[in-house]
Scaffold this active site. Structure first.
Site, PDB file in Angstrom:
ATOM      1  CB  CYS A 221      -0.921  -0.009   1.205  1.00 12.24           C
ATOM      2  SG  CYS A 221      -1.831  -1.528   1.281  1.00 12.24           S
TER       3      CYS A 221
ATOM      4  CE1 TYR B 153      24.701  -2.491  -0.093  1.00 10.98           C
ATOM      5  CE2 TYR B 153      25.236  -2.517  -2.430  1.00 10.98           C
ATOM      6  CZ  TYR B 153      25.625  -2.375  -1.110  1.00 10.98           C
ATOM      7  OH  TYR B 153      26.932  -2.102  -0.823  1.00 10.98           O
TER       8      TYR B 153
HETATM    9  N1  LLP Z   1      32.561   0.110   2.151  1.00 13.08           N
HETATM   10  C1  LLP Z   1      31.793   1.021   2.762  1.00 13.08           C
HETATM   11  C2  LLP Z   1      32.353   1.791   3.882  1.00 13.08           C
HETATM   12  C3  LLP Z   1      30.463   1.222   2.329  1.00 13.08           C
HETATM   13  O1  LLP Z   1      29.717   2.126   2.940  1.00 13.08           O
HETATM   14  C4  LLP Z   1      29.963   0.444   1.253  1.00 13.08           C
HETATM   15  C5  LLP Z   1      28.592   0.610   0.807  1.00 13.08           C
HETATM   16  C6  LLP Z   1      30.808  -0.511   0.662  1.00 13.08           C
HETATM   17  C7  LLP Z   1      32.101  -0.645   1.134  1.00 13.08           C
HETATM   18  C8  LLP Z   1      30.364  -1.393  -0.471  1.00 13.08           C
HETATM   19  O2  LLP Z   1      30.048  -0.677  -1.609  1.00 13.08           O
HETATM   20  P1  LLP Z   1      29.722  -1.410  -3.002  1.00 13.08           P
HETATM   21  O3  LLP Z   1      31.001  -2.037  -3.498  1.00 13.08           O
HETATM   22  O4  LLP Z   1      28.684  -2.424  -2.749  1.00 13.08           O
HETATM   23  O5  LLP Z   1      29.251  -0.321  -3.882  1.00 13.08           O
HETATM   24  N2  LLP Z   1      21.742   0.412  -0.855  1.00 13.08           N
HETATM   25  C9  LLP Z   1      22.445   1.039  -1.928  1.00 13.08           C
HETATM   26  C10 LLP Z   1      23.943   0.943  -1.775  1.00 13.08           C
HETATM   27  C11 LLP Z   1      24.458   1.485  -0.480  1.00 13.08           C
HETATM   28  C12 LLP Z   1      25.943   1.305  -0.314  1.00 13.08           C
HETATM   29  C13 LLP Z   1      26.368   1.577   1.063  1.00 13.08           C
HETATM   30  N3  LLP Z   1      27.754   1.440   1.315  1.00 13.08           N
HETATM   31  C14 LLP Z   1      21.957   0.439  -3.232  1.00 13.08           C
HETATM   32  O6  LLP Z   1      21.053  -0.382  -3.206  1.00 13.08           O
HETATM   33  O7  LLP Z   1      22.431   0.808  -4.292  1.00 13.08           O
END
Ligand code: LLP
Length: 404
Positions: free
Chosen positions: A338, A367
């Site tokens: 909703c 995610y």
């Molecule tokens: N290291 C730190 C300190 C982080 O904050 C993050 C992600 C990563 C590594 C890993 O990043 P990646 O390689 O996965 O881009 N919910 C969002 C993404 C949030 C990312 C948060 N931090 C989405 O669905 O796109």
């Protein structure tokens, strides 16, 4: 993933078969894709053999973390829960880094007790708290300081973390002050400078800028760092229009950096390891014609996959059984929740769909499940790992009695 006789398959299994057996919605992961991603990631940076710490927040399924561990990866965690999970998956504490702006005393004590590789601190207050706990425990704790390099990652605004206005890390001046504080402390062992400028980054140039900012500060502070933790953020191709991150250029920028600074590199990738390994399979409950468009009402919703509602994220959406009949109407794929933001994608020229047909929402490994919730009191989907012809249940579908 490919179509065989018009049926969408993952490795050697077709989704229709999986849906018949397990019901929908389902999260499916491909083991071989995971292996391929890890090997590719390593190969991209093989000349300096970084420590690769998988960002657990991107996917918290313990069975997947166990597989990732078998390939020799460590873990980047951001809470006590994630740290406990990584340890339970038997990841060595010597390969675990702990990031995050708001670690509580309880979480810090636990991390210190477990002797993890690094606590990457994000403020002077946090370092003082680490110092206080370390002193009480009569320990010397290895830490990193997260620098906010004031670099625009040129990604979605909500997942950009390295600019001046973002809550993450500390600016250059504070960084220098904190280094001085650490040097005076007997209980703190400053070993690392960490940065992470954002997620879903597709342009190598922000990374190059970030490395320049790190290099500048290393020249200014009189301290030998053993590690530079460059975070994660490497983007993936969600749509055919997406460009790819140029890993060769990123690697080259790091090699230039390493010519000037003798340090070990740590990465914290999440999405680039697990993102394109996962598919969400959902069944059409109803189709509602509303004039110009048809609402395709799925049995998956924003509680199962939050990214479109939260960031306007686009996930490729495919029919599980292909046909050549094209619909004249616009299709809006929505869930039963909703909220008007409970929609996945709007598409023109999609094939004709019928109630009970199956839909595959792609690239949900990162995610996806980790951001899922019980909103509207909906149970969380089952998770399956596919390896060749083998199907393994890596998390059962949640039962109502678990939350009612
Ligand atoms: N290291 C730190 C300190 C982080 O904050 C993050 C992600 C990563 C590594 C890993 O990043 P990646 O390689 O996965 O881009 N919910 C969002 C993404 C949030 C990312 C948060 N931090 C989405 O669905 O796109």
């Amino acid at each position: 993933m490919k179509y065989i006789n018009n049926r969408l398959t993952i490795e050697n299994v077709n989704f229709q078969k999986i849906a018949n057996k397990f019901g929908t919605p389902i999260y499916c992961y491909s083991y071989f894709k995971l292996r391929e991603n890890i090997n590719k990631f390593r190969k991209n940076f093989k000349s300096f053999s970084p420590l690769i710490c998988f960002a657990v927040k991107s996917n918290t399924n313990i069975n997947l973390i166990r597989e990732i561990k078998k390939f020799g990866l460590g873990a980047d965690v951001v809470s006590m829960g994630e740290l406990m999970l990584a340890l339970k998956a038997k990841i060595s504490p010597s390969k675990i880094v702990f990031s995050g702006v708001g670690k509580t005393s309880h979480e810090l004590s636990f991390a210190i007790k477990k002797r993890i590789l690094l606590i990457n601190a994000e403020s002077l207050s946090e370092i003082k708290e680490i110092n206080r706990i370390a002193k009480l425990k009569k320990k010397k704790v290895r830490i990193g300081i997260r620098l906010n390099p004031n670099t625009d990652a040129k990604t979605i605004k909500q997942i950009s973390t390295g600019k001046k206005g973002n809550k993450f890390g500390v600016n250059k001046n504070t960084f220098i002050k904190i280094v001085d504080y650490c040097k005076k402390s007997n209980n703190i062992n400053l070993r690392c400078l960490s940065v992470h400028i954002g997620s879903q980054i597709l342009d190598y140039k922000p990374y190059k800028k970030m490395l320049n900012a790190v290099s500048d500060i290393l020249k200014k502070v009189d301290h030998e760092f053993e590690f530079i933790d460059l975070g994660g953020g490497m983007g993936i191709t969600y749509s055919d229009k997406n460009k790819n991150l140029d890993y060769k250029k990123y690697n080259k920028a790091i090699l230039n950096f390493l010519n000037k600074h003798q340090v070990k590199i740590i990465f914290e990738p999440g999405r680039s390891i697990i993102g394109n390994t996962g598919i969400l399979i959902s069944k059409i409950i109803y189709i509602k014609d509303s004039g110009k468009k048809k609402f395709i009402i799925l049995d998956a919703a924003m509680n199962d996959l939050m990214r479109p509602a939260l960031y306007g994220a686009i996930h490729k959406t495919l029919p599980v059984t292909k046909s050549s009949k094209v619909s004249k109407k616009i299709y809006e794929f929505v869930g039963p929740i909703c909220e008007s933001t409970d929609k996945f994608i709007t598409l023109k020229g999609f094939q004709e769909l019928n109630e009970k047909d199956l839909i595959a929402i792609c690239d949900v490994g990162a995610y996806g499940m980790s951001l899922s919730s019980n909103y509207n009191l909906r149970p969380k989907p089952v998770e399956l790992l596919i390896k060749g012809s083998k199907i393994k249940v890596i998390k059962k579908r949640q039962k109502y009695k678990e939350f009612i």
